[in-house]
Design an enzyme around this catalytic site. Structure first.
Site, mmCIF file in Angstrom:
data_model
loop_
_atom_site.group_PDB
_atom_site.id
_atom_site.type_symbol
_atom_site.label_atom_id
_atom_site.label_comp_id
_atom_site.label_asym_id
_atom_site.label_seq_id
_atom_site.Cartn_x
_atom_site.Cartn_y
_atom_site.Cartn_z
ATOM 1 N N LYS A 114 16.928 30.546 20.527
ATOM 2 C CA LYS A 114 16.498 29.203 20.935
ATOM 3 C C LYS A 114 17.484 28.630 21.943
ATOM 4 O O LYS A 114 18.634 29.079 22.067
ATOM 5 C CB LYS A 114 16.387 28.264 19.725
ATOM 6 C CG LYS A 114 17.676 28.081 18.911
ATOM 7 C CD LYS A 114 18.618 27.018 19.420
ATOM 8 C CE LYS A 114 19.824 26.822 18.485
ATOM 9 N NZ LYS A 114 20.872 25.946 19.101
ATOM 10 N N ASP A 144 19.262 24.335 11.466
ATOM 11 C CA ASP A 144 18.421 24.870 12.549
ATOM 12 C C ASP A 144 17.242 25.693 12.034
ATOM 13 O O ASP A 144 16.288 25.931 12.779
ATOM 14 C CB ASP A 144 19.246 25.785 13.467
ATOM 15 C CG ASP A 144 20.085 25.002 14.465
ATOM 16 O OD1 ASP A 144 19.932 23.772 14.530
ATOM 17 O OD2 ASP A 144 20.898 25.626 15.166
#
Length: 279
Positions: A9, A134
């Protein structure tokens, strides 16, 4: 046997709003995926859960996020996981790219599917948030705005697919250390921290200040990138140590990476590709 990719990401924006009473920081961050940069999980049926990894520096014990994910699924479902998972690492760790979090989320989803989808995705997201801020992001599609300590998720408009170049030095950055230094950190003279505004959104990262103060090379990489004609914008992802550049044209990536190694650090790791997004 099945193989599943666990993509990295990027944080296009990361704002720290305040220190919370629970010790975490209140965040507002927009995250997107790098579908072409991914670890690979190979899952096979087995009598009992076994975890292995291609990278000997990655711990294979109960401290590993994949193992934590499977144990959390077992506790929530009341079932023992009957599978083996082999993790083939491609996403560098300590890089701010969410490799370990993505591995954990992918393992959580795949183990659940393998055992008859005992838990709904909403429950998986809830479980994921208990052992990594996350991790829930990777259980949702598309761009996601994350608030709270990162566990409150809201689908966001996807920026267009962006050509990006990633540069990472040999060292990593410990996320807890970056957050610990945030409150008392000071900006470095001559380094640009302000938001870089584009039609699709902005690039800004409040963790650059504490991380750059400790790791001056990263500040140097950012400023070097921003001065390149091929680069539209540059930022640190997450808590670092990866710096990324949004390029005008992906074909320029190799030239920029080669010159960065010549002028800044011969040991820089690089990767170039497109972000997930609207074409």
């Amino acid at each position: 046997m099945i193989q599943v990719k666990a993509p990295a990401k990027l944080n296009l924006s990361l704002r720290i709003l305040a220190k919370r009473d629970d010790g975490f920081h209140a965040l507002d961050t927009l995250m997107i995926r790098l579908p072409e940069l991914a670890d690979v999980l190979t899952i096979s049926e087995a009598e009992a859960f076994v975890f292995t990894c291609s990278d000997p520096t990655v711990p294979g014990d109960e401290s590993n996020l994949v193992v934590k994910a499977v144990r959390a699924w077992e506790a929530a479902s009341g079932r023992k996981a009957e599978c083996s998972i082999h993790l083939e690492k491609h996403v560098p760790h300590g890089a701010g790219l969410g490799g370990g979090s993505s591995d954990a989320a992918t393992a959580l989803a795949v183990v659940n599917d393998l055992h008859g989808s005992l838990l709904p995705v909403e429950r998986l997201i809830e479980i994921a948030g208990t052992f990594g801020s996350d991790i829930p992001f990777f259980l949702m599609p598309g761009a996601v705005r994350c608030t709270g300590r990162g566990e409150i998720l809201e689908p966001a408009p996807s920026p267009p697919a962006l050509p990006v170049l990633l540069l990472k030095p040999a060292f990593g950055v410990a996320t807890p250390d970056a957050y610990k230094r945030w409150k008392d950190s000071l900006p470095l003279p001559g380094v640009r921290y302000d938001a870089q505004v584009f039609p699709w959104g902005e690039l800004v990262n409040d963790l650059e200040r504490p991380v750059f103060e400790k790791h001056r090379l990263l500040a140097e990489v950012k400023e070097w990138l921003l001065n390149r004609p091929e680069v539209a914008g540059a930022l640190m992802s997450g808590s670092g140590s990866t710096m990324f550049a949004v390029l005008h044209d992906l074909t320029d990536a190799r030239t920029v990476a080669d010159e960065a190694r010549m002028e800044l650090d011969p040991g820089l790791w690089s990767w170039a590709g497109m972000t997930d997004g609207e074409e």
